[in-house]
Design a protein around this motif. Structure first.
Motif: not given
Lengths: 102, 397
Positions: B270-277, B291-298, B322-328
């Motif tokens: 449901d929730y995605a982090i876009v990362a690189y490196g 996060a999945r242990e805390k019930g967040i479908k990460a 449902k929402a995403f984050a990009v770590v720059d």
């Protein structure tokens, strides 16, 4: 003239035909045109030396100007002269005049 | 030869290598002709190792000592123009100094390959890692990989030569400065004869040869320039297919492949982090578990290829969340989205009519420590917090 499209041009802007720049007549860039007044020319060759494009041509022959005999005279290759005016600026007898292009 | 001896010969060679040394081994396997480079940390040990290989006679290449990175790139551009297989490496200020020649390498369509252990930029002076240097090369027309392990660095450099020589574009292979360039991991090396077969020497059209004179780097008037630059744009966009094909063939030949984006638990996320490196991806994966242990479908999406931007994959994976984050690990100063890759991801979604809320997270600037808990917090923010904003994580504000 229709120019080639994207896929008709060699990639990288490479020119694959040697010597093709001769066909690129750069005289069209000129806005002022140098005119040589042969009666004022003393054949000092300064314009010939200063021209950055080598467009001053030395023409051999028998030329009589104001009773003086010369072996050659100077002409301008208008196909490549860009009209920079250096020849007119350097001419010691003001024999070269810059006139607007028609 | 006995059966046992054959088996030993065919046994995989696994060495403990830093990512920098992994690059050097890949360059040796690629049998390059010309290496021109100027030392800058954290890149230096790549070329120290290559110099050893040349000195020992293990690599038959001309190693050119130049006076700056501008000259290093110019030298490999010249050598590539003459038909040589070339390599250079740089970081940080060195990459900035090369900048104008980067455009020349892509404009001339030369298959230059360069390694970039990514590093922060001055001022203030920092020798530490982030992706500020790499992100500044975004619009230079180079194919850009960002690897996440020493093994991937090794494999990607070899793939890079095949891609570069197929699509006639320069390729840079980047990875975390210090966090990867100077940390040791096990790396499985390929049989060098097999690498030679994977990277056949192909005749390139239009290289500098006295018997067939051509002009390279000529002046283009306004009625020609645009078409020639569009060729670069088209080649770069089209190279994504080649990148995938080469990766697949590499996988079939050597047993390892990566794709253009790598995902972790995205199947039901449901929730995605876009990362690189390496550091960001590693932390994000661990955080997804927590996060999945805390019930967040990460889930996690890692950009392995930054240019050409893998728009279709980003759209595919993010359109269902449902929402995403990009770590720059870089700041797009004064820009609308905080981080450079966030801006790209947002554009990719907008261009395809997808409206998913996102958070632009800036982290790891100048190698500021990134903790797994920080990434867990990102997942919590994605679930509970305010979206469509920039978060400067790890900053004393």
């Amino acid at each position: 003239m229709s120019l080639p499209k994207v896929h008709e041009i060699p990639i990288g802007g490479i020119i694959t035909e040697p010597g093709s720049s001769r066909r690129n007549l750069t005289g069209g860039w000129r806005s002022l045109k140098p005119i040589i007044h042969d009666d004022r020319c003393i054949r000092c060759r300064i314009c010939w030396m200063y021209c950055p494009e080598g467009t001053i041509k030395e023409v051999k022959g028998e030329f009589v100007v104001k009773g003086k005999k010369y072996q050659y005279k100077y002409e301008i290759d208008y196909n490549y002269c860009k009209g920079c005016g250096i020849c007119a600026h350097e001419c010691p007898t003001k024999a070269i005049e810059m006139v607007p292009e028609a | 030869m006995t059966a046992v001896a054959t088996q030993i010969q065919k046994a995989k060679t696994v060495l403990a290598l830093t990512s920098n040394y992994a690059v050097a081994y890949a360059v040796k396997a690629a049998d390059v002709d010309v290496v021109a480079v100027y030392p800058i940390t954290p890149q230096t040990t790549i070329v120290e190792k290559i110099a050893e290989f040349v000195d020992d006679g293990e690599l038959n290449a001309d190693l050119i000592h130049v006076e700056s990175e501008h000259s290093a790139m110019s030298a490999v551009v010249g050598a590539a123009a003459a038909g040589a297989r070339v390599f250079t490496a740089t970081s940080s200020q060195g990459l900035e100094l090369m900048h104008e020649v980067l455009h020349i390498a892509s404009g001339l369509r030369l298959p230059v390959v360069m390694a970039v252990p990514a590093r922060a930029l001055s001022a203030p002076i920092s020798i530490h890692g982030d992706y500020s240097d790499l992100m500044n090369t975004r619009d230079t027309g180079w194919i850009t990989y960002i690897a996440s392990s020493a093994q991937e660095v090794y494999d990607t450099v070899i793939q890079a030569y095949r891609v570069a020589e197929s699509v006639l574009l320069p390729v840079m292979v980047s990875y975390d400065g210090f966090l990867m360039s100077h940390t040791t991991e096990p790396v499985e090396l390929n049989d060098e004869e097999e690498v030679k077969r994977f990277l056949p020497r192909r005749e390139r059209p239009n290289v500098l040869r006295p018997e067939k004179p051509i002009t390279m780097g000529a002046f283009a008037m306004p009625d020609w320039y645009y078409e020639i630059k569009y060729q670069v744009q088209e080649a770069l966009q089209g190279s994504l297919k080649t990148i995938e094909e080469v990766d697949e063939e590499y996988g079939r030949t050597f047993g390892r492949r990566y794709g253009v984006v790598q995902t972790y638990k995205m199947e039901d996320a449901d929730y995605a982090i876009v990362a690189y490196g390496g550091a960001s991806f590693g932390n994000a994966r661990e955080a997804a578990e927590i996060a999945r242990e805390k019930g967040i479908k990460a889930g996690v999406i890692r950009l392995r290829v930054f240019r050409p931007f893998p728009t279709s994959y980003i759209v595919k994976y993010l359109s269902g969340v449902k929402a995403f984050a990009v770590v720059d690990r870089a700041i797009a100063f004064g820009g609308p989205g905080g981080g450079p890759v966030f801006t790209d991801v947002a554009t990719a979604l907008w261009m395809n009519g997808i409206d998913v809320p996102g958070i632009s997270v800036i982290h790891g600037i100048g190698q500021r420590s990134m903790y797994v808990e920080d990434f867990v917090k990102i997942y919590e923010m994605l679930r509970d917090g305010e979206k469509n904003k920039v978060v400067y994580m790890g900053l004393r504000l």
